[in-house]
Write an enzyme that holds these catalytic residues in place. Structure first.
Site, PDB file in Angstrom:
ATOM      1  CE  LYS A 173     -18.773  20.367   7.221  1.00 27.27           C
ATOM      2  NZ  LYS A 173     -19.553  19.190   6.959  1.00 27.27           N
ATOM      3  CB  SER A 227     -10.163  19.579  -1.260  1.00 28.95           C
ATOM      4  OG  SER A 227     -11.095  20.579  -0.920  1.00 28.95           O
ATOM      5  CB  VAL A 230     -12.411  23.353   1.036  1.00 32.20           C
ATOM      6  CG1 VAL A 230     -13.050  23.860   2.327  1.00 32.20           C
ATOM      7  CG2 VAL A 230     -13.487  22.858   0.072  1.00 32.20           C
ATOM      8  N   GLY A 231      -9.388  24.510   1.466  1.00 34.85           N
ATOM      9  CA  GLY A 231      -8.363  25.063   2.357  1.00 34.85           C
ATOM     10  C   GLY A 231      -8.025  26.509   1.995  1.00 34.85           C
ATOM     11  CD  GLU A 246      -2.033  18.761   8.661  1.00 36.37           C
ATOM     12  OE1 GLU A 246      -1.360  18.183   7.784  1.00 36.37           O
ATOM     13  OE2 GLU A 246      -1.527  19.422   9.580  1.00 36.37           O
ATOM     14  CB  CYS A 280      -4.074  13.142   2.367  1.00 38.79           C
ATOM     15  SG  CYS A 280      -3.767  12.485   3.995  1.00 38.79           S
ATOM     16  CD  GLU A 377      -5.681  14.865  -3.223  1.00 43.28           C
ATOM     17  OE1 GLU A 377      -6.507  15.781  -3.141  1.00 43.28           O
ATOM     18  OE2 GLU A 377      -5.078  14.392  -2.237  1.00 43.28           O
TER      19      GLU A 377
END
Ligand code: NAP
Ligand code: MG
Length: 487
Positions: A173, A227, A230-231, A246, A280, A377
């Site tokens: 995806k 991000s 979401v991680g 990551e 990143c 960030e």
């Protein structure tokens, strides 16, 4: 404008949702195509197809898998210009960087194709006679790959290539901001002769397509780049799946009083404003020694004033747009936060009117380490300058954030350089170079909240996308007991 489909079991089909979305060129706001808004049913079909293809693909000898990847490598090289221009059109980075994005995929494809003739395990002596010990690599199974938009070809390649060479099949995806890059990338593997169902591609939202990938029990592993937020959600939902994360960064460049300031300036401009700060590994903090700060800031502002904003396809453009209007609003919000926190806006701080999501490169001085602009960030062209008195304070400031991805120090003193290498909490430390510039055969990833300890790239990618099986072969013809016999 063409309508693009999703790839399930070797066929490009429409989503069962009947819904679509657009992808825009962020420099012109013109749509590039119409894409399927995939749903959970599509992911289930893609997963079934990947499961069906797994037996055949994983039984294919790894060197043969490598041959298909070598073909893909050749096709990628032939298509580099076309794909690089597409990266610039869909993601916005300037063309040399768009081409670099594709080159990264070419490099990792070469590496992983050759890995088909390695995939090494270990052999080691047994503590018992007439017994043989070794390890072999096995594929994980069906793997789900979820990627962000900032490296729309490179990041999928860091996942798809090691997944394939290890014998896994894939449900992929891509980010909804860059579906066309993903589709064109996957088409290269189709042309290279990858069997049907080995790579399946479903476009659509994170909350539907992404979430189904994370929670579907037939998918044995999720590899996610994106991000921190979401991680974290994925970690909670993925249960006992293997998960590779990551995530974000708040990377810094230390400039010591003995640094070559011109060289450091090149690194700060490249790290802070390259890819419009949307890496990143972007250098969003400059941690500078008090003795050289004034001089450095003068040079920094002067150089920044000369940078040209524009469409990344135009020669002479230094900085492209942000990915979308929401991203630009986020950058704008952080400019206000910086001002409210008492930092001094030295340059930029405004959006550019007209078409395209452009924002001026922005420099804040008098930033203290605890300010939000020094901690969070922003993912845009905003650099915070923090003054320090010595190396130990610089390292303390560097380490004061929750992330730990990339870092850099400019100094001519080898002792200071090694001290920084030892003490900085990050997955990457550069000496006399900017925070960006990873090569595909070295490990890539971070510590602390940047991830969960996995690394991509080179042999680490192979480790991530395979399971290790330990094999004992006893040729003594009798029952031998480890830890017990002869003790
Ligand atoms: P993001 O919002 O986290 O999205 C990343 C991917 O996850 C997209 O494909 C997104 O789909 C999908 N997604 C969103 N919500 C999801 C959910 N609930 N479940 C499953 N998938 C979901 O990140 P981004 O804005 O695209 O990328 C920027 C971030 O990525 C930054 O934090 C950056 O530092 C990080 N990044 C890290 C690395 C690294 O290697 N460490 C490299 C590049 C970028 P949609 O697009 O459909 O929303
Ligand atoms: Mg777009």
């Amino acid at each position: 404008m063409s309508t693009h489909k999703i790839l399930i079991n070797g066929e490009w089909v429409e989503s069962s949702s009947g819904k679509t979305f657009d992808s825009l060129n962020p420099a012109t706001e013109k749509p590039l195509g119409i894409f399927q808004k995939g749903n959970r049913e599509d992911v289930k079909s893609a997963t079934d197809s990947a499961e069906d293809a797994f037996e055949k693909w994983s039984n294919y000898p790894a060197p043969k898998r490598g041959e298909i990847l070598f073909k893909a490598y050749q096709l990628l090289k032939e298509n580099k210009q076309r794909l690089g221009e597409l990266v610039t059109k869909e993601m916005g980075k300037v063309l040399p960087e768009g081409l670099g994005d594709v080159q990264e995929a070419i490099d990792i494809t070469a590496y992983m194709a050759a890995e088909g003739r390695r995939l090494f395990g270990h052999t080691t002596p047994s503590e018992l006679p007439d017994k043989f010990c070794m390890t072999v690599r096995r594929p994980v199974g069906v793997v789900g790959l979820i990627s962000p938009w900032n490296f729309p070809v490179a990041i999928p390649s860091w996942k798809i290539l090691p997944a394939l060479i290890c014998g896994n099949t894939v449900v992929f995806k891509p980010a909804s901001d860059t579906p066309l890059c993903a589709i064109e990338f996957v088409k290269i593997f189709e042309q290279a002769g990858l069997p049907d169902g080995v790579v399946n591609l479903v476009t659509g939202s994170g909350s539907d397509v992404g979430d189904e990938i994370v929670t579907n029990s037939k998918i044995r592993m999720v590899s996610f780049t994106g991000s921190r937020e979401v991680g974290l959600e994925i970690t909670k939902k993925a249960g006992l799946k293997k998960v590779g994360l990551e995530l974000g960064g708040k990377n810094g460049i230390i400039i010591m009083d003995d640094a070559d300031l011109e060289l450091a300036l090149d690194g700060v401009i490249w790290g802070g404003f390259g890819t419009t700060g949307q890496r990143c590994t972007a250098a969003s903090r400059v941690i500078v020694h008090e003795k050289v700060k004034e001089k450095f800031l003068e040079m920094f502002v002067e150089r920044t004033e000369k940078l040209n904003l524009g469409d990344g396809l135009n020669k002479g453009t230094d900085i492209g747009p942000l990915i979308n209007d929401e991203a630009r609003e986020k950058v704008e919000k952080y400019t206000q936060i910086g001002i409210d926190e008492g930092a001094k806006l030295l340059h930029g701080g405004r959006k550019i009117g007209g078409k395209g999501f452009f924002y001026q490169p922005t420099i804040f001085d008098d930033v203290t380490p605890g300010m939000r602009i020094a901690q969070e960030e922003i993912f845009g062209p905003t650099v915070s300058v923090i003054e320090v008195k010595n190396l130990s304070e610089a390292i303390e400031v560097m380490n004061s954030v929750k992330y730990g991805l990339s870092s850099s120090i400019y100094t001519k003193d080898v002792n200071k350089a090694f001290k920084a290498v030892e003490k900085i909490e990050a997955g990457l430390t550069y000496v006399n170079a900017s925070t960006i510039g990873s090569e595909v055969h070295l490990p890539f990833g971070g510590v602390k909240d940047t991830g969960n300890g996995t690394r991509e790239g080179g042999i680490h990618g192979v480790e991530e996308f395979s399971e290790v099986k330990t094999v004992y072969i006893d040729y003594s013809g009798k029952l031998q007991k480890a830890q017990i016999d002869d003790k």
